[in-house]
Design a protein around this motif. Structure first.
Motif, short mmCIF file in Angstrom:
data_model
loop_
_atom_site.label_atom_id
_atom_site.label_comp_id
_atom_site.label_asym_id
_atom_site.label_seq_id
_atom_site.Cartn_x
_atom_site.Cartn_y
_atom_site.Cartn_z
N PRO A 137 0.80 -1.22 0.00
CA PRO A 137 0.00 0.00 0.00
C PRO A 137 0.84 1.28 0.00
O PRO A 137 1.98 1.28 0.47
CB PRO A 137 -0.73 -0.10 1.34
CG PRO A 137 0.28 -0.78 2.24
CD PRO A 137 1.12 -1.68 1.38
N LEU A 178 0.74 4.48 2.10
CA LEU A 178 0.08 4.92 3.33
C LEU A 178 -0.40 6.34 3.08
O LEU A 178 0.38 7.29 3.08
CB LEU A 178 1.07 4.86 4.51
CG LEU A 178 1.69 3.48 4.76
CD1 LEU A 178 2.77 3.56 5.84
CD2 LEU A 178 0.65 2.44 5.12
N PHE A 203 -5.30 3.16 2.87
CA PHE A 203 -4.34 2.64 1.90
C PHE A 203 -4.80 2.99 0.49
O PHE A 203 -5.98 2.96 0.20
CB PHE A 203 -4.25 1.10 1.98
CG PHE A 203 -3.66 0.54 3.25
CD1 PHE A 203 -3.07 1.37 4.21
CD2 PHE A 203 -3.67 -0.83 3.47
CE1 PHE A 203 -2.52 0.83 5.37
CE2 PHE A 203 -3.12 -1.37 4.64
CZ PHE A 203 -2.56 -0.54 5.59
#
Ligand SMILES: Cc1cc2nc3c(=O)[nH]c(=O)nc-3n(C[C@H](O)[C@H](O)[C@H](O)COP(=O)(O)OP(=O)(O)OC[C@H]3O[C@@H](n4cnc5c(N)ncnc54)[C@H](O)[C@@H]3O)c2cc1C
Lengths: 52, 491
Positions: free
Chosen positions: B120, B122, B292
């Motif tokens: 992901p 962030l 995410f």
């Protein structure tokens, strides 16, 4: 001293809580050693089903 | 020799790289492109965040491990994918920017097979004021990386020291933990963290000087983005809501659910609820998980035209063999979920772990009267990430070896997952909630009532769970270091 009563039903007061015995078992070594073995088998079963 | 390029060395990328090299041997040149020099066992970041482990305990240098395994390590941040090559490149390639030595230099790596395992981004920027407490947003901390967690531990320690100086009459210190946005996932990590914070405060003898509050975008506590689970527990099938609430009541942790955090200021989190109300929660210490999104990768065709929208979904995750047609919640099916993780456009490209775009949520998406979507995104846990990496590695190796067999499948709708959520780290006094679910994505055709197999879906709290969690920490780091017999350890 006046005791304050709940004004109505509050779900949070009636959430199932563990008894003292359950809390004791959670850290009672002999019981937890058995649970450790059982947990490993149960996890392998759940995870293994998908892999088949 | 075929070249396999893997972007990302997290749970899924590292798993794929190690199996492909093991199975294909000299038939494959395996290259891993990733910006960090270290591998991180992310689940144990929770313990770094409460000062019970250090960054060194949860990370190790990738270069020597890859050198020994015969995997080429390129320390770079992938930025652009050219799946058809370009005017200068016959073969497909990825362009990235070196983050090791020499930093900033551009690097181009050609490939025959590409696995996107970039995890992901962030997305702290999605909520004003949300951050990791140091270089990003100073109001809240994070435990998503080891460095974030180390910083969180320092901040928590400051609060504990403050509490030790307090008088009984002083106002309690407020701890707020949960999700920092209306559409976050990863509730499980925040849930572990609040339980561990509770544990260390008790150990420090200052728990009575703190109010602990959970805040999340879940419709009910214990949803975890899985639409709530019926767990076999203590002779009953109980909902994960009851399971989670019971623990919070026992530990005296308050909770606010159905809340989309939309702004953070010094000591205050602002949120909107599903009822359309706006509230705020004050805090002295807050750990809020960011939402995410996919990492910012661009894709271009041979002529240089931007084809990013064909390859990636709007949220930045890569499209794979899922059914992305827009459907109502009632029409969702577990069959919509991907099976092979192969790109529908290029058959030599896959996305695994968090990097693939899910077809839709699992929990029912809910909107506030103001039209704000407040719902947890699907959980993206480590074990399914490893399982899909394993399957894709098998497919790639089949291709390398010229086998005509169909692609290997690892659909989350036919996958069981185990999540051992720590609720306190101590060899004798610790505990963890072991939650096993089958299947991860509910299948209401097969299991009409709850979507899941009631015999394989269970939950249990106790010291045994902690031992398991601790054991997994050592086992997975051992496996990731590719030491003797590593491949015998399950994903
Ligand atoms: C605090 C926390 C606790 C957790 N606890 C658990 C748990 O107990 N159990 C569980 O099952 N799951 C847990 N998870 C979830 C688990 O960590 C993830 O599911 C897992 O890490 C996903 O693996 P991944 O390979 O997709 O992504 P990651 O592990 O995040 O790896 C992504 C990799 O890609 C790299 N990368 C990023 N951008 C680029 C780029 N542009 N180019 C190349 N490389 C790039 C990153 O540096 C990283 O190496 C937790 C997550 C968090 C945050």
């Amino acid at each position: 001293m006046s005791q304050q009563k709940p004004t109505g039903f509050d779900e949070r007061n009636f959430v199932p809580r563990p008894t003292r015995f359950t809390v004791f078992l959670r850290n009672f070594l002999p019981f937890q050693i058995v649970r450790f073995l059982i947990l490993n088998i149960k996890i392998l079963r759940t995870v293994g089903v998908g892999k088949k | 020799m075929k070249r396999v390029l893997i972007l990302g060395a997290g749970v899924s990328g590292h798993t794929a790289a190690s199996y492909i090299k093991k199975w294909a041997g000299r038939k494959a040149e395996v290259i891993v492109m990733t910006p960090n020099s270290k591998w991180n066992w992310i689940p144990s970041n929770i313990w770094v965040g409460v000062d019970m482990m250090t960054t060194d305990d949860v990370t190790f240098d990738l270069a020597p491990v890859y050198e020994k395994a015969g995997i080429t390590f390129v320390q770079a941040l992938a930025q652009e994918v050219f799946p058809e090559g370009s005017a200068d490149h016959e073969k497909p390639f990825v362009r990235g920017m070196r983050t090791g030595d020499p930093t900033g230099e551009m690097v181009e790596v050609e490939y025959d097979y590409l696995i996107n395992a970039t995890g992901p981004k962030l997305n702290f920027g999605a909520t004003e004021g949300l951050g990791n407490g140091s270089e990003l947003g100073s109001h809240t901390v994070s435990v998503c990386t080891a460095a974030h967690a180390e910083h969180a531990a320092k901040e928590l320690k400051t609060q504990i020291e403050k509490a030790k100086q307090m008088n009984a009459a002083d106002e309690k210190l407020r701890v707020l933990i949960g999700t920092g946005n209306a559409t976050c996932t990863c509730q499980g990590a925040a849930w572990e963290y609040i339980n561990n914070v509770d544990f260390v405060l008790r150990e420090a003898g200052v728990r009575d000087r703190f109010d602990l509050t959970w805040i999340s975008n879940e419709q009910v506590l214990g949803d975890f983005g899985m639409g709530t689970v019926a767990l076999k527990s203590s002779g009953h099938y109980v909902s994960s809501k009851t399971f989670a609430e019971s623990l919070f009541v026992e530990k005296d942790i308050n909770w606010i659910t159905q809340a989309g955090v939309n702004k953070i200021e010094e000591g205050v989190a602002h949120y909107e609820t599903l009822a359309g109300e706006f509230g705020q929660e004050k805090f002295d210490f807050a750990m809020l998980i960011p939402p995410f999104s996919g990492v910012p990768l661009k894709a271009y065709d041979k002529s240089g035209a931007d084809i990013s929208d064909d390859i990636f979904a709007k949220n930045g995750f890569m499209k794979v063999d899922a059914d992305y047609t827009q459907k109502s919640y009632e029409e969702w099916s577990s069959d919509d979920w991907p099976k092979t993780y192969q790109s529908p456009k290029y058959d030599n490209m896959w996305a695994i772990g968090i990097a693939f775009a899910p077809p839709h949520f699992i929990s029912k998406p809910m909107h506030s009267p103001n039209g704000t979507l407040i719902a947890p995104a699907p959980p993206r846990t480590g074990q399914p990430s490893g399982t899909m990496a394993h399957a894709v590695a098998k497919t790639v190796v089949d291709r390398i070896k010229g086998r005509k067999s169909p692609a290997h499948e690892a659909p989350m709708s036919r996958m069981g997952a185990a999540c051992v959520a720590s609720t306190g780290k101590s060899l004798l006094k610790g505990s963890a909630a072991t939650i096993c679910v089958y299947p991860v994505v509910p299948d209401f055709k097969e299991y009409p009532q709850t979507g899941r197999d009631e015999n394989l879906t269970f939950g249990e709290i106790g010291l045994a769970g902690h031992w398991l969690k601790h054991l997994l920490h050592y086992l997975f780091i051992y496996k990731a270091k590719m030491k003797a017999f590593w491949s015998f350890i399950p994903d």
